[in-house]
Design an enzyme around this catalytic site. Structure first.
Site, mmCIF file in Angstrom:
data_model
loop_
_atom_site.group_PDB
_atom_site.id
_atom_site.type_symbol
_atom_site.label_atom_id
_atom_site.label_comp_id
_atom_site.label_asym_id
_atom_site.label_seq_id
_atom_site.Cartn_x
_atom_site.Cartn_y
_atom_site.Cartn_z
ATOM 1 N N CYS A 217 -4.535 -11.162 11.180
ATOM 2 C CA CYS A 217 -3.319 -11.783 10.647
ATOM 3 C C CYS A 217 -3.174 -11.694 9.132
ATOM 4 C CB CYS A 217 -3.254 -13.235 11.110
ATOM 5 S SG CYS A 217 -3.446 -13.344 12.899
ATOM 6 N N HIS B 259 0.542 -19.868 5.531
ATOM 7 C CA HIS B 259 0.195 -19.160 6.768
ATOM 8 C C HIS B 259 0.700 -19.998 7.933
ATOM 9 C CE1 HIS B 259 -1.686 -16.247 9.252
ATOM 10 N NE2 HIS B 259 -2.554 -17.090 9.776
ATOM 11 N N HIS C 210 4.479 -16.260 15.064
ATOM 12 C CA HIS C 210 3.392 -15.654 14.290
ATOM 13 C C HIS C 210 3.362 -14.163 14.614
ATOM 14 C CE1 HIS C 210 -0.206 -14.700 12.350
ATOM 15 N NE2 HIS C 210 -1.034 -15.621 12.823
#
Lengths: 391, 254
Positions: free
Chosen positions: A158, A286, A320
């Site tokens: 990520c 995030h 995400h």
């Protein structure tokens, strides 16, 4: 301080919309891009699914086809003029391509595997060597654009498409490229949607980053592109000011609860840009919406930047997007800088954290944005962007 | 319009040396054995002993052999495991775990194993190495197909050339493809780990250059790394193709 580089073009395709303009319009309207999963899974969830069908590749390029490749090509349609212009000015071999992804074309192998299991054979149009690999879509982008400079994929889960900004800066610093096309592409696939569900961090409903009793995350998909150049011909869209890359050295899939690696990454990004914590106007967190990430990240942000600066996770809008999230959030950071717009996070109230997560969107001058991306393996990357007049 | 890229500003690229090296293949579990041409009669497994046993579970051969080769390289460079940046590269990544997960999707309720999933990312080896080594510095994971070593070597050189790092561990390799996709490639499991640093004048070194280069077929992701090691050991002036658009100019000790 490190040399800043101008951002001269960007584009975004994600759950919010198929074009950059649509993504920004939906974001400003406060509408989420979370909808049904585009394939069958044995549990309930929603995903940040691109809202239009992804066109097939031209017949001559089908040997490179996967959902990721089709998403990459679809996103490129809007970005193509910027690359054509850069090729005109610099030459095709002076432009690099560094992209983030976590899945590459794995969705194509998933479907090929399913067929093999059923029929004991792979279909004739399955091409492992060009459809499956992580880097396959960058070969496709090179074929579509004509760019011939260095190209590779960063795949640190990520944080992938945040780290590409640092790779690009190095290529520019040492004069190996005059422009670097960065970003990230990740498409929805069974491996990631089922995988995050297996970890017990998948929400069955739309996510609520930083909220009390938050249910977890939603996976999304995106193609996000940014062009960095050594010099801007005119006023840039924004500046890349700093990047901090660190490791937690703590756990494979959980962040250091004290956020030490995250703090170190943010500090390095600020030091690169010669910016103090008080100069940061907005943190694009995030903010996956999981218990552990949000607790750790908010502790890190609070410790370094205090509790006044707005902290928003745009994953509440996009889901995400994994290996693409650094690129997606870079584009959204540039939007914040250009338009003085900080998105709201109404679904996060009541909050579970002590950082300032505004429920309502704000119109306010934004000069510096810090964008965080944290990954499996404790791989942290924080990127500092500045408004066009910040340099 | 295209320019002839002669590696503009190439003087800024650092002259590098290999300060440490490691190797692992199922019958050749270190660099000494590789160069001696000695092979174990039977394949052995990478022991990956620096990683705690609970974290070693559900890891792939790729991750274990990458960590063993990395550890050997650090030891041969006489560096502690937290004293360098890490660049891990693999063309196929965690392909065994990926295929295992695809099978799980077709069994029972179609759930996949959380232990396997968290070790399925391309940066699994880098992540586990950083945890075992308590290395909180730079770590990346790269893929570029047959040019993966070229990309890893370039990123490593850039880290040193920009002054961000003094020593970079560059680990490159792949595990054999698992059934049923082994019909699409026949490479064996093999990993090379190199510790890169600025070359002293009294040691052979290499400088990377971009631009057109004639390329031999790359049969294994790690193969160009082995060619580079051999060329530096020979120490003669040479230009070595590394990957698409990248070559290494070898220069002897002065």
């Amino acid at each position: 301080m490190r040399r800043p580089y101008p951002i001269t073009a960007f584009s975004l395709t994600c759950g919010l919309g198929e074009t950059t303009a649509r993504c920004f319009a939906e974001l400003e309207a406060g509408r989420r891009g979370l909808r049904e999963v585009p394939f069958e899974v044995p549990f309930s969830t929603v995903t940040g699914t691109v809202p239009v069908p992804l066109p097939a590749l031209d017949a001559s390029l089908r040997h490179m086809s996967s959902r990721t490749a089709r998403l990459a090509a679809f996103g490129f349609q809007e970005f193509a003029p910027a690359i054509t212009d850069a090729i005109e000015r610099y030459g095709a071999d002076r432009i690099g391509i560094v992209m983030g992804t976590s899945t590459g074309g794995i969705d194509r192998t998933e479907s090929a595997y399913a067929q093999w299991r059923k029929e004991d054979r792979f279909s004739d149009d399955y091409a492992y060597a060009t459809q499956h690999p992580f880097h396959g879509f960058t070969d496709l982008l090179a074929a579509l654009s004509g760019v011939t400079g260095p190209r590779w994929v960063v795949s640190t889960a990520c944080s992938s498409s945040a780290k590409v900004f640092a790779s690009a800066r190095r290529l520019l610093d040492l004069g190996l490229c005059d422009a670097v096309w960065v970003g990230g592409v990740d498409a929805l696939c069974n491996t990631t949607v089922r995988g995050f569900h297996s970890l017990g961090v998948m929400a069955s409903e739309p996510c609520r980053p930083f909220g009390k009793d938050r249910p977890g995350m939603n996976v999304g998909e995106a193609a996000a592109y940014v062009l960095l150049e050594r010099e801007a011909r005119s006023e840039p869209k924004a500046w890349l000011l700093g990047v901090g890359e660190t490791g937690d050295a703590y756990h494979m899939s959980s962040p250091d609860p004290e956020g030490r690696g995250a703090i170190a990454a943010m500090k390095r990004a600020l030091a690169d840009g010669g910016v103090t914590p008080g100069d940061v106007d907005y943190v694009n967190a995030h903010g996956t919406g999981t218990q552990y990430n949000d607790a750790s990240e908010s502790a890190a942000v609070l410790g370094l930047l205090g509790g006044e600066v707005p902290v928003v996770s745009t994953k509440g809008y996009t889901g995400h997007t994994l290996g693409a999230c650094g690129g997606v959030e870079a584009v959204l950071a540039v939007h914040a800088l250009q338009n003085g717009f900080i998105p709201g996070s109404p679904w996060s109230a009541p909050l579970d954290v002590d950082v300032h997560v505004p429920a309502a969107a704000q119109r306010t001058p934004v000069r510096h944005v810090l964008s965080n991306s944290f990954a499996f393996g404790g791989n942290n990357c924080s990127v500092l962007f500045g408004r066009s007049d910040a340099r | 319009m295209t320019n002839e890229n002669t590696g503009a500003n190439a003087s800024a690229m650092p002259r590098l040396a290999i300060a440490g090296r490691g190797y692992w293949a199922p019958q050749v579990p270190n660099f000494e054995a590789y160069f001696a041409g000695t092979r174990h009669e039977e394949a052995v497994k990478p022991n990956c002993s620096i990683v705690a046993s609970r974290m070693r579970r559900a890891t792939s051969t790729l991750t274990r052999m990458s960590i063993d080769a990395a550890t050997e390289a650090a030891k041969s460079a006489d560096l502690a495991l937290d004293q360098f940046a890490c660049v891990f590269g693999s063309a196929h990544g965690e392909i065994q775990i990926a295929v295992d997960q695809m099978e799980m999707m077709h069994e029972g309720e179609g759930q996949i194993s959380p232990a396997r999933f968290k070790n399925s990312v391309h940066n699994t080896a880098g992540g586990l190495f950083s945890i075992a080594a308590k290395n909180r510095g730079f770590s990346t994971a790269i893929a570029a197909g047959p040019d993966t070593f070229a990309a890893c070597l370039l990123e490593s050189a850039l880290l040193i050339g920009t002054g961000e790092e003094t020593h970079v561990l560059c680990v490159i390799g792949d595990e054999a493809l698992p059934a049923p996709i082994d019909r699409f490639g026949s490479h064996t499991s093999q990993v090379v780990a190199l510790i890169l640093a600025s070359a002293r004048e009294d040691q052979p070194g290499f400088t990377l250059r971009t631009g057109a280069t004639a390329l031999p077929e790359i049969l294994h992701t790690a193969e160009p790394a082995l060619r580079l090691v051999r060329a530096l050991d020979e120490g003669a002036e040479a230009t070595l193709p590394i990957g698409r658009g990248l070559s290494a100019t070898i220069s002897p000790a002065s």
